[in-house]
Design an enzyme around this catalytic site. Structure first.
Site, short mmCIF file in Angstrom:
data_model
loop_
_atom_site.label_atom_id
_atom_site.label_comp_id
_atom_site.label_asym_id
_atom_site.label_seq_id
_atom_site.Cartn_x
_atom_site.Cartn_y
_atom_site.Cartn_z
N PRO A 86 23.64 10.58 3.04
CA PRO A 86 22.21 10.76 3.35
C PRO A 86 21.92 10.61 4.84
CG PRO A 86 22.58 8.73 2.09
CD PRO A 86 23.90 9.41 2.21
N GLU A 113 28.52 1.70 -2.65
CA GLU A 113 27.49 1.31 -1.68
C GLU A 113 27.64 2.03 -0.34
OE1 GLU A 113 24.74 -0.61 -2.28
OE2 GLU A 113 25.51 -0.16 -4.28
N ARG A 150 27.87 31.82 -2.95
CA ARG A 150 27.04 32.98 -3.30
C ARG A 150 26.86 33.94 -2.12
NH1 ARG A 150 21.90 32.87 -1.79
NH2 ARG A 150 21.09 34.13 -3.49
N ASP A 164 16.44 37.00 -0.45
CA ASP A 164 16.38 35.55 -0.65
C ASP A 164 15.25 34.87 0.08
OD1 ASP A 164 18.56 35.38 -2.24
OD2 ASP A 164 19.96 34.81 -0.66
N1 ADE Z 1 25.22 10.91 -0.83
C1 ADE Z 1 24.19 10.13 -1.25
N2 ADE Z 1 23.02 10.69 -0.99
C2 ADE Z 1 23.27 11.90 -0.40
C3 ADE Z 1 22.47 12.95 0.10
N3 ADE Z 1 21.14 12.90 0.07
N4 ADE Z 1 23.10 14.02 0.63
C4 ADE Z 1 24.44 14.07 0.69
N5 ADE Z 1 25.25 13.12 0.24
C5 ADE Z 1 24.69 12.04 -0.31
#
Ligand code: ADE
Length: 222
Positions: A86, A113, A150, A164
């Protein structure tokens, strides 16, 4: 193109690889996708891949050794390593196009974690699929792989890419099929006219209208 996905949960990919367009692209040899369980590379007698965090804190942290050794075994000069987290930059259609040019993609799926900070050093790119936290990188790797495959030559017809959402930073125009009227809702007259030029213009105007209403930020990028 070859895509290797490093994960501790290979079974999560079963449906992804055996259905629909991805299945066909693999069958037609337009892409090769390998799911690699990096636990197999652990040098620990119990095949351990994670441990407690130095300095304390809840949860287990992925150790660098299994991932580094796995990469040593599969990487070549053509490889491009993507860490899913993230904290990465947010994936986009433009990024998907850029990644279609790579010969060999390697995705690393974190879990638990977090992962030892030193794992970041083996990635060429850190990617996120959005501002929310998943239980691991597996779903993210499938989303990104799908968006790339794709776009590969011959996987779906080129005309589909041009239509698209996000191509030219415009959302798609509305489409209709049979019947002409359903529960009082009618197909717009122009689509039944057979007048191609008028249809094209109507569709373009609908794209502009829809993008203005739903994603004005995209219009600013045009
Ligand atoms: N791992 C945990 N959350 C994630 C996300 N939002 N994007 C990519 N990998 C992740």
């Amino acid at each position: 193109m070859k895509i290797d996905i490093l994960t501790l949960f290979p079974a999560m990919f079963d449906g992804f690889l055996t259905e629909s367009i991805i299945k066909r692209a693999i069958h037609n040899k337009q892409v090769e996708i390998n799911i690699i369980n990096f636990r197999d590379y652990s040098l620990d007698p119990h095949k351990k891949v994670d441990d407690y965090s130095y300095g304390g804190g809840a949860g287990m942290v992925l150790m660098p050794q299994p991932i580094f050794d796995c990469l040593d075994a599969i990487k070549t000069d053509d490889s491009y390593v993507i860490l899913l987290s993230p904290q990465g930059i947010t994936h986009t259609e433009q990024m998907a196009y850029t990644l279609t040019k790579k010969k060999h993609l390697i995705f690393i799926c974190g879990h638990y974690e977090g992962f030892d900070e030193r794992i970041r050093s083996c990635a060429d790119l850190e990617l996120s699929i959005g501002d929310y936290v998943l239980t691991g990188g597996e779903l993210a790797s499938m989303v990104i792989t799908d968006s790339i495959v794709r776009l590969l030559d011959g996987v779906i017809t080129t005309e589909s890419h041009i239509k698209d959402s996000f191509h030219n930073n415009l959302l798609d125009y509305p489409v209709y099929t049979k019947p002409v009227e359903f529960r009082g809702m009618k197909v717009p007259e122009v689509l039944l006219s057979g007048h191609h030029k008028k249809i094209e213009e109507w569709r373009y105007q609908e794209q502009i209208k829809r993008t203005k209403e739903r994603r004005p930020d995209l219009l600013e990028k045009r």
